[in-house]
Motif scaffolding. Sequence first.
Motif, mmCIF file in Angstrom:
data_model
loop_
_atom_site.group_PDB
_atom_site.id
_atom_site.type_symbol
_atom_site.label_atom_id
_atom_site.label_comp_id
_atom_site.label_asym_id
_atom_site.label_seq_id
_atom_site.Cartn_x
_atom_site.Cartn_y
_atom_site.Cartn_z
ATOM 1 N N TYR A 73 0.831 -1.202 0.000
ATOM 2 C CA TYR A 73 0.000 0.000 0.000
ATOM 3 C C TYR A 73 0.873 1.262 0.000
ATOM 4 N N LYS A 74 0.293 2.333 -0.518
ATOM 5 C CA LYS A 74 0.922 3.656 -0.474
ATOM 6 C C LYS A 74 0.418 4.342 0.796
ATOM 7 N N ILE A 75 1.204 4.300 1.837
ATOM 8 C CA ILE A 75 0.810 4.813 3.145
ATOM 9 C C ILE A 75 1.340 6.235 3.298
ATOM 10 N N ASN A 76 0.431 7.188 3.466
ATOM 11 C CA ASN A 76 0.816 8.601 3.493
ATOM 12 C C ASN A 76 1.418 9.042 4.822
ATOM 13 N N ALA A 77 0.919 8.473 5.921
ATOM 14 C CA ALA A 77 1.383 8.930 7.236
ATOM 15 C C ALA A 77 1.376 7.777 8.227
ATOM 16 N N VAL A 78 2.293 7.850 9.171
ATOM 17 C CA VAL A 78 2.403 6.851 10.239
ATOM 18 C C VAL A 78 2.410 7.574 11.577
ATOM 19 N N LYS A 79 1.592 7.077 12.493
ATOM 20 C CA LYS A 79 1.653 7.533 13.882
ATOM 21 C C LYS A 79 2.333 6.434 14.693
ATOM 22 N N ILE A 80 3.330 6.790 15.487
ATOM 23 C CA ILE A 80 4.024 5.832 16.342
ATOM 24 C C ILE A 80 3.762 6.197 17.794
ATOM 25 N N GLY A 81 3.380 5.199 18.574
ATOM 26 C CA GLY A 81 3.157 5.384 20.003
ATOM 27 C C GLY A 81 4.234 4.691 20.813
ATOM 28 N N ILE A 82 3.831 3.867 21.778
ATOM 29 C CA ILE A 82 4.824 3.245 22.653
ATOM 30 C C ILE A 82 5.677 2.225 21.911
ATOM 31 N N VAL A 83 6.971 2.297 22.151
ATOM 32 C CA VAL A 83 7.926 1.289 21.699
ATOM 33 C C VAL A 83 8.858 1.009 22.873
ATOM 34 N N SER A 84 9.542 -0.118 22.824
ATOM 35 C CA SER A 84 10.268 -0.569 24.014
ATOM 36 C C SER A 84 11.611 0.111 24.217
ATOM 37 N N SER A 85 12.190 0.688 23.154
ATOM 38 C CA SER A 85 13.520 1.285 23.294
ATOM 39 C C SER A 85 13.782 2.250 22.147
ATOM 40 N N LEU A 86 14.790 3.102 22.332
ATOM 41 C CA LEU A 86 15.203 3.983 21.251
ATOM 42 C C LEU A 86 15.724 3.198 20.058
ATOM 43 N N ASP A 87 16.405 2.099 20.322
ATOM 44 C CA ASP A 87 16.917 1.284 19.220
ATOM 45 C C ASP A 87 15.778 0.720 18.382
ATOM 46 N N ASP A 88 14.720 0.227 19.042
ATOM 47 C CA ASP A 88 13.566 -0.279 18.299
ATOM 48 C C ASP A 88 12.931 0.837 17.476
ATOM 49 N N LEU A 89 12.811 2.015 18.071
ATOM 50 C CA LEU A 89 12.231 3.144 17.353
ATOM 51 C C LEU A 89 13.067 3.488 16.129
ATOM 52 N N TYR A 90 14.385 3.480 16.284
ATOM 53 C CA TYR A 90 15.267 3.766 15.153
ATOM 54 C C TYR A 90 15.072 2.745 14.029
ATOM 55 N N GLN A 91 14.993 1.484 14.392
ATOM 56 C CA GLN A 91 14.811 0.444 13.383
ATOM 57 C C GLN A 91 13.474 0.604 12.659
ATOM 58 N N ILE A 92 12.434 0.982 13.397
ATOM 59 C CA ILE A 92 11.108 1.138 12.804
ATOM 60 C C ILE A 92 11.082 2.321 11.834
ATOM 61 N N VAL A 93 11.556 3.488 12.284
ATOM 62 C CA VAL A 93 11.493 4.662 11.407
ATOM 63 C C VAL A 93 12.442 4.508 10.220
ATOM 64 N N SER A 94 13.574 3.862 10.409
ATOM 65 C CA SER A 94 14.505 3.642 9.303
ATOM 66 C C SER A 94 13.899 2.728 8.252
ATOM 67 N N THR A 95 13.189 1.710 8.693
ATOM 68 C CA THR A 95 12.528 0.798 7.757
ATOM 69 C C THR A 95 11.447 1.520 6.970
ATOM 70 N N ILE A 96 10.666 2.338 7.655
ATOM 71 C CA ILE A 96 9.616 3.108 6.967
ATOM 72 C C ILE A 96 10.228 4.015 5.905
ATOM 73 N N LYS A 97 11.251 4.774 6.274
ATOM 74 C CA LYS A 97 11.846 5.728 5.338
ATOM 75 C C LYS A 97 12.573 5.030 4.188
ATOM 76 N N ARG A 98 13.104 3.845 4.447
ATOM 77 C CA ARG A 98 13.745 3.090 3.364
ATOM 78 C C ARG A 98 12.716 2.629 2.346
ATOM 79 N N LEU A 99 11.574 2.184 2.824
ATOM 80 C CA LEU A 99 10.539 1.663 1.934
ATOM 81 C C LEU A 99 9.717 2.774 1.296
ATOM 82 N N SER A 100 9.579 3.906 1.999
ATOM 83 C CA SER A 100 8.697 4.972 1.513
ATOM 84 C C SER A 100 9.177 6.323 2.044
ATOM 85 N N PRO A 101 10.148 6.938 1.377
ATOM 86 C CA PRO A 101 10.719 8.192 1.877
ATOM 87 C C PRO A 101 9.709 9.329 2.022
#
Length: 251
Positions: A73-101
Amino acid sequence: MSADRPFALTIAGLDPSGGAGILADIKTFEQHKITGFAISTANTIQTENTFCEIQWTELSFILRSVETLFLSYKINAVKIGIVSSLDDLYQIVSTIKRLSPFTQIVWDPVLKSSTKFEFMDIKDRVGLNKILSKIDLITPNYNEIEILFPGFISKDIRLENEIPVDILLKGGHNQPAIGTDRLFLQNEVLDLFPTDKKCFEKHGSGCVLSAAIASNLSLNQSIKEACTNAKIYIEKYLTSTSTLIGYHYVS
């Protein structure tokens, strides 16, 4: 699935009460006529009054879920809430931006529950700035902003341009002006004033606000427009009942 509705994604915890987390976000997406997807970062045991326990979702499972949705899907926006660590957050946002800048990311930094349960420890300041450079907007309250950026409130507001992300500082704890939010853009600071409606405290109001912003971004609104319109939505939510759980509606 309706072809004329944009897509948005929430990556957050599952709150069984429905007042916060992905259930609240999906309700908000639906009211904005957004097709919403959800990835759970954690299961919780809680009510609107009490937080009991959290069980985190394995990071690799979250990332595979992100990849599956973004490849479909072409996802326009992502809201992120609780995550367990800064490292997990980094991995999540990096994956999103890699797939859909082009996808815009809103992070609601839920660092502690209202009962003081700590979700994330902020220690790696360099790592935090790397993450924020990949995010479009964060929506902390007055307690969270001081954890993220110690001394933020006492600094001259013009110095905040050093922070590599736009900030909506929620005004629920703004003692001189309760309910007045401050939007820190890269070259502008705006006050978003409340109306004179009687508002009631709500469990998960921060989740709802950030999901409303993500919805508006999905509708191609600017960050300024998205935050301004989300404030209208959250006020309706806060005035909908006198209890800790509100109603989602647009009128």
